[in-house]
Each structure stands twice: as C-alpha cells, then as structure tokens.
Design a protein around this motif. Sequence first.
Motif, short mmCIF file in Angstrom:
data_model
loop_
_atom_site.label_atom_id
_atom_site.label_comp_id
_atom_site.label_asym_id
_atom_site.label_seq_id
_atom_site.Cartn_x
_atom_site.Cartn_y
_atom_site.Cartn_z
N GLY A 153 -40.30 -15.50 -36.60
CA GLY A 153 -39.98 -16.43 -35.50
C GLY A 153 -40.82 -17.70 -35.58
O GLY A 153 -40.30 -18.81 -35.42
N ARG A 154 -42.12 -17.55 -35.84
CA ARG A 154 -42.99 -18.73 -35.98
C ARG A 154 -42.58 -19.58 -37.17
O ARG A 154 -42.57 -20.81 -37.11
N MET A 155 -42.21 -18.91 -38.27
CA MET A 155 -41.79 -19.65 -39.45
C MET A 155 -40.52 -20.46 -39.16
O MET A 155 -40.43 -21.64 -39.53
N GLU A 205 -38.99 -27.67 -36.78
CA GLU A 205 -39.79 -28.81 -36.35
C GLU A 205 -40.22 -29.73 -37.49
O GLU A 205 -40.35 -30.94 -37.30
N GLN A 206 -40.45 -29.18 -38.69
CA GLN A 206 -41.10 -29.95 -39.74
C GLN A 206 -40.30 -30.17 -41.02
O GLN A 206 -40.56 -31.12 -41.75
N ALA A 207 -39.37 -29.31 -41.32
CA ALA A 207 -38.74 -29.34 -42.64
C ALA A 207 -37.58 -30.32 -42.70
O ALA A 207 -36.84 -30.48 -41.72
N LEU A 244 -46.14 -25.53 -47.46
CA LEU A 244 -45.35 -26.63 -46.93
C LEU A 244 -45.32 -26.69 -45.40
O LEU A 244 -45.26 -27.78 -44.82
N LEU A 245 -45.37 -25.53 -44.76
CA LEU A 245 -45.26 -25.51 -43.29
C LEU A 245 -46.57 -25.22 -42.59
O LEU A 245 -46.65 -25.32 -41.37
#
Length: 139
Positions: free
Chosen positions: A42-44, A50-52, A112-113
């Motif tokens: 879920g966090r991933m 949000e970021q990718a 990356l994240l």
Amino acid sequence: MHGEGDLGIVSWLIAHAREKGSAGYVGDGSNRWPAVHVADAGRMFRLAVEQAPAGSMFDGVGDEGVPIRDIAEVIGRHLGLPTASHPAEDFGFLGGILSVDQPASGALTCELLGWRPVGPGLLEDLDKGHCFTPDSRSN
C-alpha cells in the motif's frame, strides 16, 4: 501479497494442504516465491502515484524469494500435517507457477521511490497463525 485478512495464493495453498492431507511443494521445493506485506505494498502504491512518471513499473518486493518448501513447512506445522513433494498437476492452475523459480528484487523500487518494506516477511507472517483460523479467508 500477504497480511492478516489478505493471503492471496497462500490461502489457496492452505486449502490445498487441508484437502490433500499434506502441505505440498513441487520438486525439491527450492524454487522461490517473492512476497510483500500488504501494508508495504500500500505504501509503495501511494509513493508510485505521488512520485512516479506515468507508465512507470515497479516491483514491490519485501522477500526476494521464499523457498516454496519453507512455506509448505510452516503450513504443515500449523495444520499438523506432513510436508511432501506433489506433482505439479496436483496444484491445478498453480502447478506451473509453483514449478518455476521466481525471485524478484525491489531494489530499484526502493532506490527510485525511497520505499522501504518494514512489515513482517511471509514466513514470519504465516507463523503468526492468523491465516489458519476457521474464519480466515480461503480461496
């Protein structure tokens, strides 16, 4: 993916063990299965949204490869059943999947994240026993 109330394929393996009278694996059971705790996944996903950049692909992996025999041993221990090698055909649609070594890495996803899996590993989670209760989810 695994976690209390969400065991995916593991719940099917538990039902299969109950039906067959032994917790099974294919071959010598050394082939590996990647896994991730549901909270880590879920966090991933949140970080990816949000970021990718659009179209990015990530592997959310906490355990890079848990031997199928180790999974069967935990299942057998909790159900009071022996473990044994079964022919791939005994597992139906899962037979081919369980026959293949499938290690995976979440290293690039972490890099990356900035994601770090912190939940329990698959074997630790199974050992908690929540998936072996009569009201636990099974497929």
